[in-house]
Design a protein around this motif. Structure first.
Motif, PDB file in Angstrom:
ATOM      1  N   LYS A 102      -3.926  -9.294  -0.858  1.00  0.00           N
ATOM      2  CA  LYS A 102      -3.015  -9.440  -1.999  1.00  0.00           C
ATOM      3  C   LYS A 102      -2.805  -8.090  -2.687  1.00  0.00           C
ATOM      4  O   LYS A 102      -1.706  -7.767  -3.134  1.00  0.00           O
ATOM      5  N   GLU A 103      -3.833  -7.265  -2.727  1.00  0.00           N
ATOM      6  CA  GLU A 103      -3.727  -5.945  -3.359  1.00  0.00           C
ATOM      7  C   GLU A 103      -2.693  -5.070  -2.644  1.00  0.00           C
ATOM      8  O   GLU A 103      -1.871  -4.410  -3.283  1.00  0.00           O
ATOM      9  N   THR A 104      -2.724  -5.085  -1.301  1.00  0.00           N
ATOM     10  CA  THR A 104      -1.760  -4.292  -0.533  1.00  0.00           C
ATOM     11  C   THR A 104      -0.340  -4.778  -0.784  1.00  0.00           C
ATOM     12  O   THR A 104       0.590  -3.977  -0.969  1.00  0.00           O
ATOM     13  N   LEU A 105      -0.156  -6.102  -0.830  1.00  0.00           N
ATOM     14  CA  LEU A 105       1.174  -6.662  -1.093  1.00  0.00           C
ATOM     15  C   LEU A 105       1.643  -6.324  -2.504  1.00  0.00           C
ATOM     16  O   LEU A 105       2.811  -5.987  -2.718  1.00  0.00           O
ATOM     17  N   ASP A 106       0.742  -6.401  -3.466  1.00  0.00           N
ATOM     18  CA  ASP A 106       1.096  -6.081  -4.852  1.00  0.00           C
ATOM     19  C   ASP A 106       1.511  -4.614  -4.985  1.00  0.00           C
ATOM     20  O   ASP A 106       2.464  -4.285  -5.707  1.00  0.00           O
ATOM     21  N   ASN A 107       0.781  -3.712  -4.304  1.00  0.00           N
ATOM     22  CA  ASN A 107       1.132  -2.285  -4.338  1.00  0.00           C
ATOM     23  C   ASN A 107       2.519  -2.050  -3.747  1.00  0.00           C
ATOM     24  O   ASN A 107       3.305  -1.242  -4.258  1.00  0.00           O
ATOM     25  N   TYR A 108       2.809  -2.762  -2.663  1.00  0.00           N
ATOM     26  CA  TYR A 108       4.120  -2.633  -2.014  1.00  0.00           C
ATOM     27  C   TYR A 108       5.228  -3.111  -2.948  1.00  0.00           C
ATOM     28  O   TYR A 108       6.259  -2.443  -3.119  1.00  0.00           O
ATOM     29  N   LYS A 109       5.029  -4.253  -3.579  1.00  0.00           N
ATOM     30  CA  LYS A 109       6.034  -4.793  -4.490  1.00  0.00           C
ATOM     31  C   LYS A 109       6.217  -3.883  -5.703  1.00  0.00           C
ATOM     32  O   LYS A 109       7.329  -3.684  -6.194  1.00  0.00           O
ATOM     33  N   LYS A 110       5.115  -3.324  -6.179  1.00  0.00           N
ATOM     34  CA  LYS A 110       5.183  -2.425  -7.343  1.00  0.00           C
ATOM     35  C   LYS A 110       5.969  -1.160  -6.997  1.00  0.00           C
ATOM     36  O   LYS A 110       6.791  -0.687  -7.781  1.00  0.00           O
TER      37      LYS A 110
ATOM     38  N   THR B 226       9.776  -1.949  -6.760  1.00  0.00           N
ATOM     39  CA  THR B 226      10.442  -2.600  -7.892  1.00  0.00           C
ATOM     40  C   THR B 226      11.566  -1.699  -8.382  1.00  0.00           C
ATOM     41  O   THR B 226      11.337  -0.522  -8.665  1.00  0.00           O
TER      42      THR B 226
ATOM     43  N   ASN C 132      -2.130   2.780  -5.853  1.00  0.00           N
ATOM     44  CA  ASN C 132      -1.668   1.994  -7.000  1.00  0.00           C
ATOM     45  C   ASN C 132      -2.767   1.058  -7.482  1.00  0.00           C
ATOM     46  O   ASN C 132      -3.432   0.405  -6.683  1.00  0.00           O
TER      47      ASN C 132
END
Length: 423
Positions: A114-122, A125, A423
């Motif tokens: 989830k951390e890797t996906l969150d960094n990608y989305k951030k 953005t 991130n």
């Protein structure tokens, strides 16, 4: 979700690699992810992967969905016959080779944190200018410096390609190439292409022969630009026109037909008449210009070489028949900086490349002496904490914005990669 993110995940193994299984529950052990070539055919070549009890060597194809295999018609392409693993984000369809054997599928979404996906989305953005604008200040200087150097030479590689193509069309005459490039530079954005065509229309052998009389050079340039087509009472105009047609006959040159040069929206000092006179004076005053340019190792030498003005007539004119207050009209320091950036450095790089020589450090040293460009892109980077101290840095920032930020290539960018990691 985009495929370039999946390429990133696979290339750098940014997922749980210890418990991998195919969609058919066969164990996967990655020996080598393969080579990402961005060419036609599978995404990664020469991978080494153990699936179940069998070790495979071959290619890996990556898609968002398994069914994209058929959407892209890979089943009809022999280049995909050697795919040993289909890596997807979502498995929605079994995929078969032409011999009806099923291609193993790895569904990545089950193994990415989830951390890797969150960094990608951030990172992706939307912002007001570029995705990472609020995070630029946090990039380590070492990472930024290394990336800027690579960006700069990517830009030089792109600029060198048309130079080497031009070399072929001039029968490998580097002096002729320089003449065309300088002409384009003297024409600036509005008249650059027209000046380039003017230079191409005049055999450089003629420039060599006539460079001892600046009026002859002016006649050739003005005549080729169509500036001598009218009838005027001006004595200078009549003299240049007479010289032009005499030189056409003397050297058996056909009268060129180019688009009209533009005066509109130019400051008087950038009028084509002034720039062509300065170009004529450059070739009148500087013999062996190509060797001087290729040997140039300091911006101060450039300022000396290009310390030129116009012929006396143009000190009191901007156009024929219209006298104006006397002005010397020398090339400015900022204009010479543009010549260094757009002509000298790309030419030095292309020439060294053709000779198999390495001049990277010398080029950077020269551009470290040149003031950075002043434009909206450089100003915007400055507002986000990335300030260009010289032309080397400003050129790299232009490459970054135009070739990476504008094309959303964050996962090909060292800054994007750094942010994704931290991130």
């Amino acid at each position: 979700m985009k495929e370039d993110f999946l390429h990133y995940l696979w290339k750098f193994k940014k997922f749980d690699t210890l418990n991998l299984k195919t969609c058919n529950q066969e164990e996967i052990i990655i020996g080598n992810v393969g080579q990402f070539l961005e060419l036609a055919g599978p995404d990664f070549f020469n991978a080494q992967i153990t699936i179940g009890n069998q070790k495979w060597a071959g290619n890996v194809e990556i898609h968002i969905k398994s069914s994209d295999w058929y959407l892209h018609h890979h089943e009809k392409d022999s280049n995909y016959e050697n795919v040993i693993l289909h890596v997807v984000w979502e498995h929605d369809s079994e995929i078969y080779r032409n011999n009806n054997s099923e291609i193993p599928v790895l569904e990545l979404k089950n193994y990415v944190s989830k951390e890797t996906l969150d960094n990608y989305k951030k990172l992706l953005t939307p912002k007001s200018w570029i995705f990472c604008e609020k995070q630029l200040k946090g990039i380590p200087q070492f990472e930024l410096t290394n990336w800027q150097e690579r960006l700069f030479f990517e830009r030089l590689e792109r600029k060198s390609k048309p130079i080497l193509e031009l070399l072929q069309s001039t029968n490998n005459d580097w002096e002729a190439v320089l003449f065309c490039l300088l002409a384009k530079n003297f024409g600036l954005n509005t008249n650059g292409e027209i000046f380039f065509k003017i230079a191409q229309a005049i055999p450089f052998s003629v420039i060599r022969k006539e460079c001892f009389e600046v009026e002859n050079l002016e006649a050739l340039l003005f005549g080729s630009a169509g500036l001598l087509d009218a009838e005027k009472e001006d004595s200078c105009f009549k003299d240049l026109k007479f010289r032009y047609f005499y030189l056409l006959h003397k050297h058996q040159i056909e009268k060129s037909r180019v688009e009209p040069v533009q005066f509109f929206k130019h400051r008087p000092d950038n009028f084509p008449t002034i720039r062509l006179s300065q170009l004529a004076n450059l070739y009148h005053s500087q013999q062996n210009l190509f060797s001087k340019i290729t040997d140039l190792n300091s911006v101060e030498v450039a300022y000396e070489i290009f310390r030129i003005s116009v012929t006396p007539y143009w000190e009191t004119h901007y156009q024929f028949d219209k006298e104006s207050p006397k002005k010397t009209k020398k090339l400015t320091k900022s204009f010479i900086d543009l010549i260094v950036l757009n002509t000298i450095i790309p030419l030095q790089f292309a020439y060294a490349k053709s000779q198999g020589k390495e001049v990277s450090e010398d080029i950077i040293a020269v551009l470290n002496e040149v003031e950075p460009e002043k434009n909206s892109i450089i100003e915007k980077f400055s507002s986000f904490g990335i300030k260009a101290k010289n032309a080397f840095e400003s050129q790299s920032l232009l490459q970054l914005k135009n070739e990476y930020c504008n094309k959303n290539k964050c996962l090909d960018c060292a800054i994007g990669m750094e942010l994704l990691r931290n991130n």
